[in-house]
Design an enzyme around this catalytic site. Structure first.
Site, PDB file in Angstrom:
ATOM      1  N   CYS A   2       0.836  -1.189   0.000  1.00  0.00           N
ATOM      2  CA  CYS A   2       0.000   0.000   0.000  1.00  0.00           C
ATOM      3  C   CYS A   2       0.876   1.247   0.000  1.00  0.00           C
ATOM      4  CB  CYS A   2      -0.871   0.029   1.246  1.00  0.00           C
ATOM      5  SG  CYS A   2      -1.844  -1.454   1.459  1.00  0.00           S
ATOM      6  N   ARG A  27       4.602   0.152  -6.355  1.00  0.00           N
ATOM      7  CA  ARG A  27       4.508  -0.756  -5.227  1.00  0.00           C
ATOM      8  C   ARG A  27       3.447  -1.837  -5.429  1.00  0.00           C
ATOM      9  NH1 ARG A  27       6.609   2.784  -0.870  1.00  0.00           N
ATOM     10  NH2 ARG A  27       5.614   1.604   0.742  1.00  0.00           N
ATOM     11  N   TRP A  75      -3.287  -2.513  -1.583  1.00  0.00           N
ATOM     12  CA  TRP A  75      -3.134  -3.902  -2.031  1.00  0.00           C
ATOM     13  C   TRP A  75      -3.949  -4.744  -1.066  1.00  0.00           C
ATOM     14  CZ3 TRP A  75      -1.053  -6.410  -6.128  1.00  0.00           C
ATOM     15  CH2 TRP A  75      -1.052  -7.802  -6.036  1.00  0.00           C
ATOM     16  N   ASN A  99      -1.346   1.322   6.095  1.00  0.00           N
ATOM     17  CA  ASN A  99      -0.511   0.295   5.462  1.00  0.00           C
ATOM     18  C   ASN A  99      -0.080  -0.650   6.571  1.00  0.00           C
ATOM     19  OD1 ASN A  99       1.354  -1.174   4.045  1.00  0.00           O
ATOM     20  ND2 ASN A  99       2.861   0.471   3.874  1.00  0.00           N
ATOM     21  N   GLY A 100      -0.305  -1.963   6.406  1.00  0.00           N
ATOM     22  CA  GLY A 100       0.093  -2.929   7.429  1.00  0.00           C
ATOM     23  C   GLY A 100      -1.054  -3.866   7.754  1.00  0.00           C
ATOM     24  N   GLU A 473      21.629 -20.424   0.264  1.00  0.00           N
ATOM     25  CA  GLU A 473      21.536 -19.073  -0.306  1.00  0.00           C
ATOM     26  C   GLU A 473      22.085 -18.030   0.670  1.00  0.00           C
ATOM     27  OE1 GLU A 473      21.288 -17.702  -2.946  1.00  0.00           O
ATOM     28  OE2 GLU A 473      20.677 -15.653  -2.522  1.00  0.00           O
ATOM     29  N   LYS A 477      25.141 -15.404  -0.023  1.00  0.00           N
ATOM     30  CA  LYS A 477      24.978 -13.951   0.112  1.00  0.00           C
ATOM     31  C   LYS A 477      26.079 -13.367   0.989  1.00  0.00           C
ATOM     32  CE  LYS A 477      22.971 -13.445  -2.208  1.00  0.00           C
ATOM     33  NZ  LYS A 477      22.537 -13.744  -3.459  1.00  0.00           N
ATOM     34  N   GLU A 480      29.630 -13.649  -0.733  1.00  0.00           N
ATOM     35  CA  GLU A 480      29.924 -12.872  -1.942  1.00  0.00           C
ATOM     36  C   GLU A 480      30.036 -11.371  -1.679  1.00  0.00           C
ATOM     37  OE1 GLU A 480      27.178 -13.102  -5.271  1.00  0.00           O
ATOM     38  OE2 GLU A 480      25.480 -13.301  -3.928  1.00  0.00           O
ATOM     39  N   HIS A 496      29.162 -34.976  11.158  1.00  0.00           N
ATOM     40  CA  HIS A 496      29.847 -35.973  10.331  1.00  0.00           C
ATOM     41  C   HIS A 496      31.136 -35.424   9.741  1.00  0.00           C
ATOM     42  CE1 HIS A 496      26.598 -38.794  10.840  1.00  0.00           C
ATOM     43  NE2 HIS A 496      25.738 -37.830  10.525  1.00  0.00           N
ATOM     44  N   LYS A 591      27.353  -9.187 -12.785  1.00  0.00           N
ATOM     45  CA  LYS A 591      25.913  -9.417 -12.632  1.00  0.00           C
ATOM     46  C   LYS A 591      25.426 -10.501 -13.593  1.00  0.00           C
ATOM     47  CE  LYS A 591      21.899  -8.638 -10.935  1.00  0.00           C
ATOM     48  NZ  LYS A 591      21.711  -9.332  -9.631  1.00  0.00           N
TER      49      LYS A 591
END
Ligand code: M6R
Length: 596
Positions: A2, A27, A75, A99-100, A473, A477, A480, A496, A591
């Site tokens: 929103c 948005r 939204w 909003n929320g 992942e 992150k 990198e 192990h 990229k």
């Protein structure tokens, strides 16, 4: 997400509000509205669909007179996207936009509003009715707002106007973004600076559980216990050459924080307003016909692919596997009789993936590319394409494209099955809101990164099942962009071998979101603690324990990767920031990797 905009000044408010709402369109939204005060009366106009409908309805704002007003793009989460649920919501005295999500709305209705007739299905209406009730009981407006902050649970950014007062508007915030724009002879409220940047470059931050009283020539900020806050406005460093970075210092953090918007855009593209999934039938037909799905990708996209495999097997009951493209191309496994290939690539240009695509096309197999870039090589050369709608991802470290990939894979897996027993639109909307709340915990992430991760040369992420996939992942992150050597491990595998590396103060981050494995992962946490590790625990609320430093709101377990990855992205960002790294452009990385 929103969007909120508010204006108080000398000019007509409605055209300014419409212009601000246009800046917030990116948005994602499904209805829009505004409320303008004039001579003791508030006029509200709302319209479903695109902003242009509201623009037409208000004759570009000319039909709504007044120099004080609030506007909103909504939204839908609570209640359908229709006019009665659109904001602003109005009671007998106040109008407000929100909003929320108010988590305790049912309790508030029972406790304070049992006699009230509601005009909408929204949680927002509860707030405006509470303002009416508190002030009708004799509370001054600022006292009523403090009362509101005291009783509301959940996330909210609010802009409020009062039909008895043409001199003030109010901004109230908890966990959802909200700024006050400082002007000369006018002031504004906005969800982000972009909504106001045409009018001012100066902004006041509003912290959680604070409220601002905004007049034409002043802004006063107060805590929820009525203490005046002394805070200087800051100047947004926006110039045309990096305008797309907005008010953010780096693309990486901007893109982390765009994830809720991206999820909502994906829902807009792949679902109708009732949540019916819309995926091209020819793609579904190929998927139904195949006997196994082979997902091929690199780096972050490969990590999304592993979650995709899990979705296809758990949601659609279809055998699937995920492969690293550079391995697959030279060491192709024995293929099933009717394979179908899915290539996942943010850029759509990755050479390793393309090499596989070329090979499997020569073999006569069919392929779908899931990519962020329309017309990219992988998109052109595959039989089908699904777009990610993540917007340009500029930072080298992929963040929003990962969530977009996971979300599109979930939608695709769900579309393959008639009834999956999950309201995916609701669940993804909840995910988007939950991520938005996490964006309010930046200080915590920064502190934990500084205390636990930055002093070390290496770090481990551990988890099981979905949590393990996220660990892979999360580790990529962190390594990198901060150059700290980080590995993601299946928590049970540590003992192990890798546990030999744990020594005093080795940082270990445990991700714990799954009810069936949480106790096992917690045992693994004890194992590393007893060998001297410093442990950060990221846990989902329903399985959280005392002492877990990062608790993320509950979402459907299967979608937990979309939420649990966010603190890990922040930890990577703040570790790199504290270490002075070139966050958006880490060394040695590109990229788009167009060589094998
Ligand atoms: O454009 P692609 O998604 O095909 O790129 C794949 C990888 O190169 C990419 O995800 C890379 O791992 C990112 N740097 C991760 O942040």
């Amino acid at each position: 997400m929103c969007g909120i905009v508010g204006y108080i000044g000398e000019k007509q408010a409605a055209p300014i509000l419409l212009d601000g709402l246009a800046k917030l369109e990116y948005r994602g939204y499904d209805s829009a509205g505004l409320a303008v005060y004039d001579e003791g009366k508030i006029t509200v106009r709302r319209a479903v669909g695109k902003l242009v409908n509201l623009v037409e309805k208000t004759e570009e704002g000319r039909a709504v007179k007044g120099t004080l007003g609030i506007g909103h793009t909504r939204w839908a989460t609570h209640g359908k996207p229709n006019e009665k649920n659109a904001h602003p919501h109005t009671g007998s005295r106040f109008s407000l936009v929100h909003n929320g999500i108010i988590e305790n709305e049912a309790e508030l209705r029972r406790r304070f509003l049992s006699d009230t007739e509601f005009a909408s299905e929204t949680d927002t209406e509860v707030i405006v009715r509470l303002m009416d009730k508190f002030t009708a009981d004799g509370e001054a407006v600022d006292v009523a707002i403090m009362h509101l902050i005291d009783v509301l649970e959940g996330s909210y950014a609010l802009a409020i106007i009062d039909s008895l007062d043409g001199e003030h508007m109010y901004a109230v915030k908890n966990k959802s973004p909200l700024l006050v724009g400082k002007g000369d002879g006018f002031n504004m409220i906005g969800s982000d600076a972009m909504a106001m940047i045409a009018h001012t470059e100066w902004f006041y931050e509003i912290h959680d559980k604070e409220f601002a009283v905004v007049s034409r020539d002043g802004v006063e900020i107060f805590t929820s216990y009525s203490q005046k806050v002394s805070r200087e406005p800051y100047k947004a460093e926006l110039d045309l050459s990096d305008i797309s970075k907005g008010t953010y210092p780096h693309y990486t953090i901007k893109e982390i924080e765009e994830q809720p918007l991206v999820l909502r855009r994906i829902m807009q593209e792949y679902m109708d307003e009732n949540g019916e999934l819309s995926v091209p039938e020819e793609i579904l037909a190929d998927l139904r016909e195949c006997d196994k799905i082979y997902i091929v990708a690199c780096g972050t996209s490969y990590h999304a692919g592993i979650i995709g495999k899990h979705f296809f097997e758990k949601i659609s009951g279809k055998p699937a596997d995920s492969f690293v493209a550079s391995e697959f191309v030279y060491n192709m496994p024995l293929l099933s009789e009717k394979p179908f290939f899915i290539f996942i690539s943010q850029s759509g240009e990755t050479a390793d993936s393309r090499a596989v695509l070329v090979k499997i096309k020569q073999m006569g197999h069919k392929a779908l590319t899931i990519t962020n870039v329309k017309g990219s090589t992988l998109s052109r050369e595959a039989d089908h394409t699904l777009l990610l709608y993540a917007g340009p991802e500029i930072a080298v470290a992929s963040t929003k494209a990962y969530s977009a990939q996971v979300a599109v894979l979930a939608i695709l897996a769900a579309a393959l099955k008639n009834n999956i027993g999950i309201n995916l639109k609701y669940e993804l909307a909840l995910v988007a809101n939950t991520i938005e709340s996490l964006c309010g915990d930046k200080e915590l992430f920064s502190r934990l990164a500084k205390e636990y991760i930055v002093p070390s040369r290496n770090c481990f992420y551990i988890g099981r099942g979905e949590d393990y996939y996220v660990c892979l992942e999360a580790a990529l992150k962190l390594k990198e962009i901060s150059y700290i050597q980080t590995e993601g491990f299946a928590a049970g595998e540590l003992k192990h071998g890798t546990i030999a590396l744990i020594e005093k103060d080795t940082p270990v981050v445990a991700i714990i979101t799954q009810a069936n494995t949480q106790l096992n992962t917690r045992s693994n946490v004890k194992e590393v603690l007893s060998r001297g590790a410093k442990v950060i625990r990221i846990a989902m609320k329903s399985v959280s324990s005392h002492g877990d430093q990062i608790v993320v709101g509950d979402v459907h377990e299967i979608l937990s990767p979309l939420v649990s990855v966010v603190p890990a992205q922040y930890l990577a960002y703040y570790s790199a920031l504290h270490l002075g790294c070139d966050i958006d452009k880490p060394r040695n990385l590109a990229k788009s990797v167009t060589v094998e």
